[in-house]
Design a protein around this motif. Structure first.
Motif, PDB file in Angstrom:
ATOM      1  N   CYS A 237     -21.430 -78.453  72.411  1.00  0.00           N
ATOM      2  CA  CYS A 237     -20.149 -77.860  72.792  1.00  0.00           C
ATOM      3  C   CYS A 237     -19.019 -78.883  72.776  1.00  0.00           C
ATOM      4  O   CYS A 237     -17.986 -78.685  73.414  1.00  0.00           O
ATOM      5  CB  CYS A 237     -20.258 -77.202  74.162  1.00  0.00           C
ATOM      6  N   SER A 238     -19.214 -79.989  72.078  1.00  0.00           N
ATOM      7  CA  SER A 238     -18.128 -80.954  71.908  1.00  0.00           C
ATOM      8  C   SER A 238     -18.346 -81.705  70.597  1.00  0.00           C
ATOM      9  O   SER A 238     -19.463 -81.787  70.088  1.00  0.00           O
ATOM     10  CB  SER A 238     -18.096 -81.948  73.077  1.00  0.00           C
ATOM     11  N   GLY A 239     -17.258 -82.211  70.048  1.00  0.00           N
ATOM     12  CA  GLY A 239     -17.340 -82.953  68.782  1.00  0.00           C
ATOM     13  C   GLY A 239     -16.213 -82.538  67.857  1.00  0.00           C
ATOM     14  O   GLY A 239     -15.199 -81.961  68.299  1.00  0.00           O
ATOM     15  N   ILE A 240     -16.354 -82.847  66.589  1.00  0.00           N
ATOM     16  CA  ILE A 240     -15.351 -82.456  65.605  1.00  0.00           C
ATOM     17  C   ILE A 240     -15.345 -80.927  65.483  1.00  0.00           C
ATOM     18  O   ILE A 240     -16.399 -80.307  65.348  1.00  0.00           O
ATOM     19  CB  ILE A 240     -15.639 -83.102  64.244  1.00  0.00           C
ATOM     20  N   ASP A 241     -14.146 -80.351  65.555  1.00  0.00           N
ATOM     21  CA  ASP A 241     -14.019 -78.895  65.540  1.00  0.00           C
ATOM     22  C   ASP A 241     -14.488 -78.330  64.199  1.00  0.00           C
ATOM     23  O   ASP A 241     -13.901 -78.639  63.156  1.00  0.00           O
ATOM     24  CB  ASP A 241     -12.542 -78.536  65.769  1.00  0.00           C
ATOM     25  N   PRO A 242     -15.544 -77.509  64.190  1.00  0.00           N
ATOM     26  CA  PRO A 242     -16.038 -76.975  62.903  1.00  0.00           C
ATOM     27  C   PRO A 242     -15.004 -76.119  62.193  1.00  0.00           C
ATOM     28  O   PRO A 242     -14.957 -76.096  60.956  1.00  0.00           O
ATOM     29  CB  PRO A 242     -17.253 -76.140  63.318  1.00  0.00           C
ATOM     30  N   SER A 243     -14.146 -75.420  62.950  1.00  0.00           N
ATOM     31  CA  SER A 243     -13.154 -74.560  62.296  1.00  0.00           C
ATOM     32  C   SER A 243     -11.961 -75.360  61.789  1.00  0.00           C
ATOM     33  O   SER A 243     -11.366 -75.024  60.771  1.00  0.00           O
ATOM     34  CB  SER A 243     -12.688 -73.474  63.262  1.00  0.00           C
ATOM     35  N   GLY A 244     -11.572 -76.417  62.518  1.00  0.00           N
ATOM     36  CA  GLY A 244     -10.435 -77.231  62.085  1.00  0.00           C
ATOM     37  C   GLY A 244     -10.852 -78.328  61.135  1.00  0.00           C
ATOM     38  O   GLY A 244     -10.209 -78.560  60.109  1.00  0.00           O
ATOM     39  N   GLY A 245     -11.951 -79.005  61.470  1.00  0.00           N
ATOM     40  CA  GLY A 245     -12.477 -80.057  60.612  1.00  0.00           C
ATOM     41  C   GLY A 245     -11.484 -81.174  60.367  1.00  0.00           C
ATOM     42  O   GLY A 245     -10.677 -81.522  61.227  1.00  0.00           O
ATOM     43  N   CYS A 246     -11.544 -81.745  59.186  1.00  0.00           N
ATOM     44  CA  CYS A 246     -10.686 -82.861  58.800  1.00  0.00           C
ATOM     45  C   CYS A 246      -9.897 -82.478  57.547  1.00  0.00           C
ATOM     46  O   CYS A 246     -10.341 -81.661  56.736  1.00  0.00           O
ATOM     47  CB  CYS A 246     -11.511 -84.113  58.526  1.00  0.00           C
ATOM     48  N   GLY A 247      -8.767 -83.100  57.368  1.00  0.00           N
ATOM     49  CA  GLY A 247      -7.973 -82.843  56.182  1.00  0.00           C
ATOM     50  C   GLY A 247      -6.997 -83.968  55.933  1.00  0.00           C
ATOM     51  O   GLY A 247      -6.646 -84.710  56.854  1.00  0.00           O
ATOM     52  N   PRO A 248      -6.553 -84.130  54.681  1.00  0.00           N
ATOM     53  CA  PRO A 248      -5.585 -85.195  54.380  1.00  0.00           C
ATOM     54  C   PRO A 248      -4.226 -84.872  54.960  1.00  0.00           C
ATOM     55  O   PRO A 248      -3.825 -83.723  55.033  1.00  0.00           O
ATOM     56  CB  PRO A 248      -5.565 -85.203  52.842  1.00  0.00           C
ATOM     57  N   ILE A 249      -3.549 -85.931  55.378  1.00  0.00           N
ATOM     58  CA  ILE A 249      -2.192 -85.801  55.890  1.00  0.00           C
ATOM     59  C   ILE A 249      -1.428 -87.053  55.474  1.00  0.00           C
ATOM     60  O   ILE A 249      -1.814 -88.168  55.836  1.00  0.00           O
ATOM     61  CB  ILE A 249      -2.174 -85.590  57.416  1.00  0.00           C
ATOM     62  N   GLY A 250      -0.365 -86.884  54.687  1.00  0.00           N
ATOM     63  CA  GLY A 250       0.358 -88.035  54.177  1.00  0.00           C
ATOM     64  C   GLY A 250      -0.566 -88.931  53.367  1.00  0.00           C
ATOM     65  O   GLY A 250      -1.276 -88.468  52.463  1.00  0.00           O
ATOM     66  N   ASN A 251      -0.607 -90.209  53.722  1.00  0.00           N
ATOM     67  CA  ASN A 251      -1.487 -91.163  53.035  1.00  0.00           C
ATOM     68  C   ASN A 251      -2.822 -91.346  53.761  1.00  0.00           C
ATOM     69  O   ASN A 251      -3.597 -92.239  53.409  1.00  0.00           O
ATOM     70  CB  ASN A 251      -0.789 -92.519  52.901  1.00  0.00           C
ATOM     71  N   GLY A 252      -3.072 -90.560  54.794  1.00  0.00           N
ATOM     72  CA  GLY A 252      -4.313 -90.727  55.549  1.00  0.00           C
ATOM     73  C   GLY A 252      -5.011 -89.403  55.787  1.00  0.00           C
ATOM     74  O   GLY A 252      -4.859 -88.449  55.016  1.00  0.00           O
ATOM     75  N   SER A 322      -8.734 -78.972  72.809  1.00  0.00           N
ATOM     76  CA  SER A 322      -8.820 -79.604  71.490  1.00  0.00           C
ATOM     77  C   SER A 322      -7.749 -80.668  71.354  1.00  0.00           C
ATOM     78  O   SER A 322      -6.803 -80.731  72.138  1.00  0.00           O
ATOM     79  CB  SER A 322      -8.699 -78.560  70.378  1.00  0.00           C
ATOM     80  N   GLY A 323      -7.904 -81.502  70.361  1.00  0.00           N
ATOM     81  CA  GLY A 323      -6.961 -82.571  70.077  1.00  0.00           C
ATOM     82  C   GLY A 323      -7.250 -83.103  68.695  1.00  0.00           C
ATOM     83  O   GLY A 323      -8.001 -82.501  67.920  1.00  0.00           O
ATOM     84  N   SER A 324      -6.675 -84.244  68.376  1.00  0.00           N
ATOM     85  CA  SER A 324      -6.831 -84.753  67.011  1.00  0.00           C
ATOM     86  C   SER A 324      -6.913 -86.265  66.995  1.00  0.00           C
ATOM     87  O   SER A 324      -6.625 -86.937  67.986  1.00  0.00           O
ATOM     88  CB  SER A 324      -5.667 -84.280  66.138  1.00  0.00           C
ATOM     89  N   GLY A 325      -7.314 -86.782  65.843  1.00  0.00           N
ATOM     90  CA  GLY A 325      -7.329 -88.218  65.586  1.00  0.00           C
ATOM     91  C   GLY A 325      -6.891 -88.452  64.164  1.00  0.00           C
ATOM     92  O   GLY A 325      -7.008 -87.560  63.311  1.00  0.00           O
ATOM     93  N   ILE A 326      -6.378 -89.614  63.888  1.00  0.00           N
ATOM     94  CA  ILE A 326      -5.913 -89.926  62.537  1.00  0.00           C
ATOM     95  C   ILE A 326      -6.514 -91.248  62.077  1.00  0.00           C
ATOM     96  O   ILE A 326      -7.007 -92.046  62.884  1.00  0.00           O
ATOM     97  CB  ILE A 326      -4.371 -90.022  62.477  1.00  0.00           C
ATOM     98  N   GLY A 327      -6.485 -91.477  60.770  1.00  0.00           N
ATOM     99  CA  GLY A 327      -7.004 -92.717  60.217  1.00  0.00           C
ATOM    100  C   GLY A 327      -6.696 -92.819  58.739  1.00  0.00           C
ATOM    101  O   GLY A 327      -6.320 -91.826  58.093  1.00  0.00           O
ATOM    102  N   ALA A 328      -6.866 -94.018  58.218  1.00  0.00           N
ATOM    103  CA  ALA A 328      -6.595 -94.226  56.795  1.00  0.00           C
ATOM    104  C   ALA A 328      -7.618 -93.502  55.927  1.00  0.00           C
ATOM    105  O   ALA A 328      -7.310 -93.055  54.828  1.00  0.00           O
ATOM    106  CB  ALA A 328      -6.592 -95.723  56.491  1.00  0.00           C
ATOM    107  N   THR A 329      -8.841 -93.414  56.423  1.00  0.00           N
ATOM    108  CA  THR A 329      -9.891 -92.703  55.704  1.00  0.00           C
ATOM    109  C   THR A 329     -10.420 -91.582  56.577  1.00  0.00           C
ATOM    110  O   THR A 329     -10.116 -91.518  57.781  1.00  0.00           O
ATOM    111  CB  THR A 329     -11.046 -93.644  55.340  1.00  0.00           C
ATOM    112  N   GLN A 330     -11.233 -90.737  55.993  1.00  0.00           N
ATOM    113  CA  GLN A 330     -11.799 -89.639  56.775  1.00  0.00           C
ATOM    114  C   GLN A 330     -12.682 -90.170  57.900  1.00  0.00           C
ATOM    115  O   GLN A 330     -12.659 -89.665  59.022  1.00  0.00           O
ATOM    116  CB  GLN A 330     -12.591 -88.703  55.871  1.00  0.00           C
ATOM    117  N   GLN A 331     -13.462 -91.214  57.586  1.00  0.00           N
ATOM    118  CA  GLN A 331     -14.330 -91.790  58.618  1.00  0.00           C
ATOM    119  C   GLN A 331     -13.516 -92.395  59.746  1.00  0.00           C
ATOM    120  O   GLN A 331     -13.871 -92.262  60.925  1.00  0.00           O
ATOM    121  CB  GLN A 331     -15.243 -92.851  57.994  1.00  0.00           C
ATOM    122  N   ASP A 332     -12.393 -93.046  59.402  1.00  0.00           N
ATOM    123  CA  ASP A 332     -11.526 -93.597  60.448  1.00  0.00           C
ATOM    124  C   ASP A 332     -10.957 -92.482  61.314  1.00  0.00           C
ATOM    125  O   ASP A 332     -10.856 -92.624  62.548  1.00  0.00           O
ATOM    126  CB  ASP A 332     -10.385 -94.396  59.812  1.00  0.00           C
TER     127      ASP A 332
END
Length: 533
Positions: A237-252, A322-332
């Motif tokens: 019941c916690s972790g990366i949101d399966p519905s939102g997931g990850c996506g590119p934004i700008g250069n990261g 929910s919330g978010s995180g950013i990084g230069a790569t998807q893993q970051d």
């Protein structure tokens, strides 16, 4: 020298008793092997296997040591992390410690994070050889000095410290010292010392008040701590949101996290009251309420969430954050999102601090630099003892006088280290400086006693006992001066000089009341022909 009379002398017996107590407290064991457990993360594979974090008050020699993993000897941190790195998920590993055996099954990382083996959750450090605790200067770690933004009562200061300890414990950091400190101007501080943690982690955990609020139409729905009864931190019941997931934004990249919480009924009813009159709107073919729920951390908006139309006017106690995180790569971005989630979960579990705090000083010592400090301290101590010995031998030219002074000097060192081990006081660079000052003062006093005994003949210099009394009059004057001069340092510098003051005061006190009387008794025995007893 009359050996029987010497070893039945009460002053010699007192010194011997204190030395035995000191050695028992130090509990030296140069053959202790393996690696000691520094901490065990909550909800980790290690905790599920039965490992527990040591308490900060546990003696170093009582800490559990890992000896083998699948019968492979573990002699160093490198050995341990190499074997842990080889572990595969869902396989069983036998870990033998000096207390018992554990069957550990590492878990796999979730698909949304990355494939591989999840960290088993154990941090280790070289097996301690004594009960002497090394300060951060010698062990490596981070020391942070925090100052509240307002004057706190004793009750609020205790609450602030308890809350910080709980927050650090929830985060999985067990080797932590959190204590009050002050300075001569009346300033209030909190000193936090954590071994094996970097500065940024400590800043994130303690640099903020952690005041969390959720608002609808600018009205508070619930707050962190008091309105929340449960925070889910397990993978289901916690972790990366399966519905939102990850996506590119700008250069990261950006990734969203989510976790569920349970509210008190009162907070759920507030939510129902604030949403009952909201309109229903359609967005991306989904129906939501016309207002969002806004999340604030330390009065700054960190996220806003749409409210499903089915929650209108309903007192629902289980909701998702929910919330978010950013990084230069998807893993970051994944790593940043999970770190943000963990920090927010910790704040929600422990609640906010009773006051905002400002980080006024941080000191970070790497473990490798700490080892160099230990090595330098040993060399420094050895050179100091060698130098003092050379001066004494040159000064008197007789081993029968020089050896007792050196033995007394070493006795004072053992007593100080024994006291440190007994009361759990950390030996750092400041404490080592205090030990050197205390022992140096002790050598001065012994020279005063020896010179008084050797000065002139008895007809002009008084009896043996009179000369001892004169020497102790001088010694007591020097002792009181040293103690009084150290008292301001006890409170100055927000407690950072306290180790120096403590070691100096206790060192000279041991000397005046235990080792100097014993030394005088030894000298009396050696020069019995001159004694009038």
């Amino acid at each position: 020298m009359n050996a029987k009379k010497l070893f039945t002398n009460p002053r010699i017996i007192i010194l011997a008793v204190f030395l035995i107590i000191a050695l028992v407290a130090i509990q030296p064991n140069p053959f202790a092997d393996g690696v000691a457990i520094r901490s065990v993360a909550r909800n980790s594979s290690a905790q599920w296997a039965g490992f527990t974090s040591p308490k900060p008050t546990d003696l170093p020699m009582s800490r559990e040591r890992i000896l083998t993993i699948n019968d492979i000897p573990i002699r160093s941190e490198a050995d341990f992390y190499r074997e842990v790195g080889k572990m595969q998920p869902q396989m069983s590993y036998l870990i033998q410690t000096n207390k018992q055996s554990y069957s550990l099954v590492p878990r796999a990382k979730t698909k949304t994070e990355m494939l591989g083996t999840e960290d088993i959750g154990i941090k280790v450090y070289p097996a301690p050889k004594t009960n002497i605790r090394k300060g951060l200067d010698l062990e490596g770690g981070t020391r942070v000095l925090l100052q509240p933004d307002r004057a706190l009562s004793d009750e609020d200061m205790d609450l602030l410290i308890d809350n910080m300890k709980e927050r650090l414990n929830v985060y999985g950091l067990s080797d932590v010292v959190v204590s009050k400190a002050g300075d001569l101007s009346g300033g209030q501080y909190v000193r936090v010392e954590i071994a094996g943690v970097n500065e940024e982690e400590v800043r994130q955990l303690l640099g903020n008040q952690g005041k969390f609020e959720a608002k609808i139409t600018n009205e508070t729905v619930f707050r962190g701590g008091q309105d929340i009864t449960y925070v889910c931190r397990s993978a289901d019941c916690s972790g990366i949101d399966p519905s939102g997931g990850c996506g590119p934004i700008g250069n990261g990249w950006t990734c969203r996290f989510r976790f569920s919480i349970t509210l008190r009924q009162e907070a759920a009813e507030r939510q129902a009251e604030l949403t009952k009159d909201l309109e229903i709107v359609t967005e991306n073919n989904e129906q939501y309420l016309s207002e969002r729920i806004y999340l604030y951390l330390d009065d700054e908006e960190v996220d806003s969430l749409l409210i499903g139309e089915d929650l209108q006017g309903r007192a629902v106690t289980d909701i998702q954050i929910s919330g978010s995180g950013i990084g230069a790569t998807q893993q970051d971005a994944i790593f940043d999102a999970l770190q943000n989630m963990k920090r927010l979960q910790t704040i929600l579990v422990t609640g906010s601090l009773p006051a905002k705090v400002e980080v006024v000083q941080t000191d970070t010592i790497s473990p490798s630099l700490g080892k160099e400090f230990v090595k330098s301290a040993f060399i420094m101590g050895f050179v100091a003892i060698l130098g003092v010995t050379a001066v004494i031998v040159f000064r008197y030219g007789k081993l029968i006088i020089s050896v007792p002074i050196i033995i007394t000097m070493l006795s004072e060192l053992i007593l100080l280290l024994g006291l440190a081990a007994f009361i759990g006081w950390n030996i750092d660079i400041a404490a080592i400086a205090g030990i050197i000052v205390a022992i140096g003062t002790g050598v001065d006093d012994q020279i005063v006693i020896t010179d008084e005994l050797l000065r002139g003949d008895r007809s002009t210099s008084g009896t043996f006992r009179e000369r001892i009394k004169r020497a102790f009059f001088i010694i007591m004057g020097a002792y009181l001066t040293a103690v009084v001069s150290m008292l301001p340092l006890w409170f100055a510098g927000a407690g950072l000089l306290r180790g120096f003051a403590i070691t100096t005061i206790f060192g000279v006190t041991f000397g005046v009341f235990i080792t100097r009387p014993a030394y005088a008794a030894l000298m009396e025995n050696i020069f019995k022909d001159e004694s009038d007893a």
